[in-house]
Scaffold this motif. Structure first.
Motif, short mmCIF file in Angstrom:
data_model
loop_
_atom_site.label_atom_id
_atom_site.label_comp_id
_atom_site.label_asym_id
_atom_site.label_seq_id
_atom_site.Cartn_x
_atom_site.Cartn_y
_atom_site.Cartn_z
N LYS A 2 30.21 41.73 29.49
CA LYS A 2 30.51 40.30 29.49
C LYS A 2 31.65 40.08 30.48
O LYS A 2 32.74 40.63 30.31
CB LYS A 2 30.89 39.80 28.11
N ILE A 3 31.39 39.27 31.51
CA ILE A 3 32.30 39.15 32.64
C ILE A 3 32.75 37.70 32.79
O ILE A 3 31.93 36.78 32.72
CB ILE A 3 31.61 39.63 33.94
N LEU A 4 34.04 37.50 33.01
CA LEU A 4 34.58 36.18 33.27
C LEU A 4 34.89 36.06 34.76
O LEU A 4 35.65 36.86 35.31
CB LEU A 4 35.85 35.93 32.46
N LEU A 40 40.54 34.84 28.51
CA LEU A 40 40.76 36.28 28.40
C LEU A 40 41.56 36.61 27.15
O LEU A 40 41.38 37.69 26.56
CB LEU A 40 41.49 36.79 29.64
N ALA A 41 42.42 35.71 26.72
CA ALA A 41 43.23 35.96 25.52
C ALA A 41 42.36 36.09 24.27
O ALA A 41 42.80 36.66 23.27
CB ALA A 41 44.25 34.84 25.33
N GLY A 42 41.12 35.57 24.32
CA GLY A 42 40.21 35.71 23.19
C GLY A 42 39.71 37.13 22.99
O GLY A 42 39.16 37.46 21.94
N GLY A 43 39.87 37.99 24.01
CA GLY A 43 39.53 39.40 23.87
C GLY A 43 38.06 39.74 23.88
O GLY A 43 37.67 40.82 23.46
N LEU A 44 37.21 38.84 24.41
CA LEU A 44 35.77 39.06 24.33
C LEU A 44 35.14 39.47 25.66
O LEU A 44 33.92 39.57 25.75
CB LEU A 44 35.06 37.81 23.81
N TYR A 45 35.96 39.71 26.68
CA TYR A 45 35.42 40.05 28.00
C TYR A 45 35.68 41.51 28.33
O TYR A 45 36.73 42.07 28.03
CB TYR A 45 36.01 39.14 29.07
N GLU A 61 49.95 35.08 39.03
CA GLU A 61 50.55 34.66 37.76
C GLU A 61 49.67 35.03 36.58
O GLU A 61 50.16 35.44 35.52
CB GLU A 61 50.81 33.16 37.78
N VAL A 62 48.35 34.90 36.76
CA VAL A 62 47.42 35.30 35.70
C VAL A 62 47.57 36.79 35.40
O VAL A 62 47.65 37.21 34.24
CB VAL A 62 45.96 34.98 36.09
N LEU A 63 47.65 37.62 36.44
CA LEU A 63 47.82 39.06 36.25
C LEU A 63 49.11 39.38 35.51
O LEU A 63 49.12 40.21 34.59
CB LEU A 63 47.81 39.77 37.61
N LYS A 64 50.20 38.72 35.89
CA LYS A 64 51.48 38.95 35.20
C LYS A 64 51.35 38.61 33.72
O LYS A 64 51.81 39.36 32.85
CB LYS A 64 52.58 38.10 35.84
N THR A 72 44.15 44.11 27.75
CA THR A 72 43.73 45.33 28.45
C THR A 72 42.48 45.14 29.30
O THR A 72 41.95 46.11 29.83
CB THR A 72 43.48 46.45 27.43
N VAL A 73 41.98 43.93 29.41
CA VAL A 73 40.76 43.70 30.18
C VAL A 73 40.97 44.10 31.64
O VAL A 73 41.96 43.73 32.26
CB VAL A 73 40.34 42.21 30.08
N PRO A 74 40.06 44.91 32.21
CA PRO A 74 40.19 45.25 33.63
C PRO A 74 39.92 44.03 34.51
O PRO A 74 39.09 43.18 34.18
CB PRO A 74 39.14 46.34 33.84
N VAL A 75 40.62 43.97 35.64
CA VAL A 75 40.51 42.83 36.56
C VAL A 75 40.21 43.33 37.96
O VAL A 75 40.91 44.21 38.48
CB VAL A 75 41.81 42.01 36.58
N ILE A 76 39.17 42.77 38.57
CA ILE A 76 38.91 42.98 39.99
C ILE A 76 39.30 41.70 40.71
O ILE A 76 38.77 40.63 40.39
CB ILE A 76 37.43 43.31 40.27
N ILE A 77 40.21 41.79 41.66
CA ILE A 77 40.56 40.63 42.47
C ILE A 77 39.48 40.43 43.53
O ILE A 77 39.06 41.38 44.19
CB ILE A 77 41.93 40.84 43.16
N VAL A 78 39.02 39.19 43.66
CA VAL A 78 38.05 38.83 44.70
C VAL A 78 38.67 37.66 45.46
O VAL A 78 38.71 36.53 44.97
CB VAL A 78 36.70 38.42 44.09
N SER A 79 39.21 37.93 46.65
CA SER A 79 40.03 36.94 47.33
C SER A 79 39.86 36.99 48.84
O SER A 79 39.56 38.04 49.41
CB SER A 79 41.51 37.17 46.97
N ALA A 80 40.09 35.82 49.47
CA ALA A 80 40.09 35.75 50.93
C ALA A 80 41.41 36.24 51.52
O ALA A 80 41.51 36.45 52.73
CB ALA A 80 39.83 34.30 51.37
N LEU A 81 42.43 36.40 50.69
CA LEU A 81 43.71 36.93 51.16
C LEU A 81 43.54 38.42 51.45
O LEU A 81 43.31 39.20 50.53
CB LEU A 81 44.81 36.71 50.11
#
Length: 223
Positions: A2-4, A40-45, A61-64, A72-81
């Motif tokens: 389940k991905i957000l 993400l705070a719901g813990g279901l992803y 800021e979201v990452l912080k 503990t949800v893993p995050v992949i950044i997808v960005s034009a930066l």
């Protein structure tokens, strides 16, 4: 999985969602950093795909906040930066990977598969209620070796009920955590999915597991 998807480029976000669902994932979309963090705070992803240039809160800021809240949800950044310092900053803040826009969708899928393999190697999360076993990363539901064939939404619905086994889960909670935020509460789609899920559970010999609490919601029996 389940991905957000947290991205304010709506056309791209819809493309990502469609592609993920074609691969068997459940994907939800939000278009601001603040809403993404709330979800993400719901813990279901199992995974978040995070843009950096977002309204509300930036991706940084979201990452912080993810780490400060102990998520503990893993995050992949997808960005034009694409500047090296941005990549380093994102990874230092806890992202597990960084994908630059524009990107090849197959590359994104490959990076997701890497995370799945890593999770499997490290004893992936398994939910167990009575004789029903849910393997979150491989997306399998088993009873005595029998595999239960579920749609993406049915899997997400059963996951929520198993995580809350023995407790009331209201229709509002199901709508929020399994469907999108704009779900029509006048619809009977939840009842239809509960009915189909019960049929499939009955077919493998797990009967009476989902209890309806009239006017309140549903509860998964512990045994």
């Amino acid at each position: 999985m389940k991905i957000l998807v947290i991205d304010d480029e709506r056309k791209l976000a819809r493309f990502i969602k469609q592609g993920l669902e074609q691969q068997g994932h459940v994907a939800d979309l939000v278009h601001s950093g603040t809403e993404g963090l709330e979800r993400l705070a719901g813990g279901l992803y199992d995974l978040a795909l995070l843009d950096l240039m977002l309204p509300g809160q930036t991706g940084f800021e979201v990452l912080k906040n993810i780490r400060e809240f102990g998520l503990t949800v893993p995050v992949i950044i997808v960005s034009a930066l694409s500047e090296p310092e941005k990549v380093v900053q994102g990874l230092d803040l806890g992202a597990v990977d960084y994908l630059r826009k524009p990107f090849d969708f197959n590359e994104l899928l490959a990076r997701i598969r890497v995370l799945q393999r890593q999770a499997q190697t490290g004893n992936s999360v398994v939910l167990q209620v009575a004789d029903l076993e849910m393997r979150l990363v491989s997306h399998d539901v088993l009873k005595a070796g029998k595999r239960l064939e579920l749609t993406n939404r049915e899997f997400a619905l059963l996951e929520l009920l198993m995580r809350r086994a023995g407790l009331l889960v209201t229709k509002n909670e199901i709508a929020e955590k399994v469907w999108s935020a704009d779900y029509d509460m006048g619809s009977n789609v939840i009842e239809v999915h509960i009915y189909q899920l019960r049929k499939k559970l009955d077919a493998i010999g797990t009967t009476g597991l989902i209890e309806t609490l009239v006017g309140r919601g549903y509860r998964l029996q512990r045994a």
